[in-house]
Design an enzyme around this catalytic site. Structure first.
Site, PDB file in Angstrom:
ATOM      1  CB  SER A 162      49.217 109.409  56.681  1.00  0.00           C
ATOM      2  OG  SER A 162      49.372 109.235  55.282  1.00  0.00           O
ATOM      3  CE1 TYR A 176      50.650 114.560  56.310  1.00  0.00           C
ATOM      4  CE2 TYR A 176      51.038 112.556  55.050  1.00  0.00           C
ATOM      5  CZ  TYR A 176      50.193 113.363  55.781  1.00  0.00           C
ATOM      6  OH  TYR A 176      48.892 112.973  55.993  1.00  0.00           O
TER       7      TYR A 176
END
Length: 277
Positions: A162, A176
């Site tokens: 990501s 995350y």
């Protein structure tokens, strides 16, 4: 030369592929692309119902096939079971796509310790656990294309990262972002160690894609702000992420190892607000 024909250069026909988190979202987008291009794709996720539904749907699309292989990848025992079942079906694994993951957003003052552990475990540690367990099948794939000291068509590990692991997001997703940053480094580390065995490891750092997790917010004012920060003024499409994964699994990428490909419409290079998703 025939090897430069596009039909061969980007072919994944006949490859055996495992996509974790493959029953929905980005994983399903990727699985669809491989099946539509003639691969044999196993999809795994916690929900057997979702896996079965996706496998049936994608096999009907063809010309490749899709097989349900559900497992809860938070569990080491479940990973061992998944790998054992895959080994009973296949002698090689050509492409491993580590996509399964979880997200958690919470204030720095109240962030749950259990939540942090859950995200780090699934998004990072279990990627290593599963990859490690599948090395015999990946090595068997690599051996098929060995020509002296080199491998014409290496086995592939493709990790779905990501842009939150590359830049600092403007929202509070500490576990995350940290897990994805760790995943990017893990992928490079694996590339350095496994490349000599004919197994490449690369990462796709995704920006905004409309999935179950992002669909609601994407319709709000906040979601419109996300698009304003993307130079291409749109979210990613299934073709974008499937095409990138197919490239990394095809002969066209046989010399790509240890790379992180940013797939975000230019979000990170939008200098005035490069930290925003």
């Amino acid at each position: 030369m025939s090897s430069f024909e596009l039909t061969n250069l980007f072919s994944v026909k006949g490859k055996v592929v495992l996509v974790t988190g493959g029953s929905r979202g980005i994983g399903k987008m990727i699985a669809t692309g491989f099946v539509r291009n003639g691969a044999k794709v196993y999809v795994s996720s916690r929900s057997a119902k979702d896996c079965d539904k996706t496998a049936s749907e994608l096999t009907a699309l063809g010309p490749g096939t899709c097989i349900s292989l559900p497992a809860n990848l938070q569990s080491v025992q479940e990973i061992q079971r998944l790998v054992s079942e895959l080994k009973s079906r296949e002698q090689v694994l050509d492409v491993l796509i580590n996509n399964a993951g979880a997200a958690w957003g919470e204030s720095v003052d109240t962030h749950s310790d259990d939540g942090f552990t859950k995200v780090i475990t699934l998004n990072l540690q279990r990627v290593f656990t599963l990859t490690q367990a599948l090395l015999p099948l990946l090595r068997a794939s690599a051996a098929k294309s060995k020509d002296g000291r080199t491998h014409k068509d290496p086995a592939r590990i493709i990790n779905i990262g990501s842009i939150e692991g590359l830049g600092v997001p403007d929202h509070e997703t500490y576990a995350y972002a940290a897990a994805k940053a760790g995943l990017h480094q893990l992928s490079r580390h694996l590339a350095g160690r496994l490349g000599r065995e004919g197994i490449t490891s690369n990462t796709i750092a995704c920006g905004l894609f409309i999935t179950k997790m992002t669909a609601y917010t994407a319709q709000t004012e906040e979601g419109k702000g996300w698009l304003d920060n993307i130079p291409l003024r749109r979210s990613g499409t299934p073709e974008d992420v499937a095409g990138t994964a197919i490239y990394l699994a095809s002969p066209a990428s046989a010399y790509v190892n240890g790379a992180t490909l940013t797939l975000d419409g230019g979000n990170l290079v939008n200098m005035p607000s490069q930290s925003k998703l």
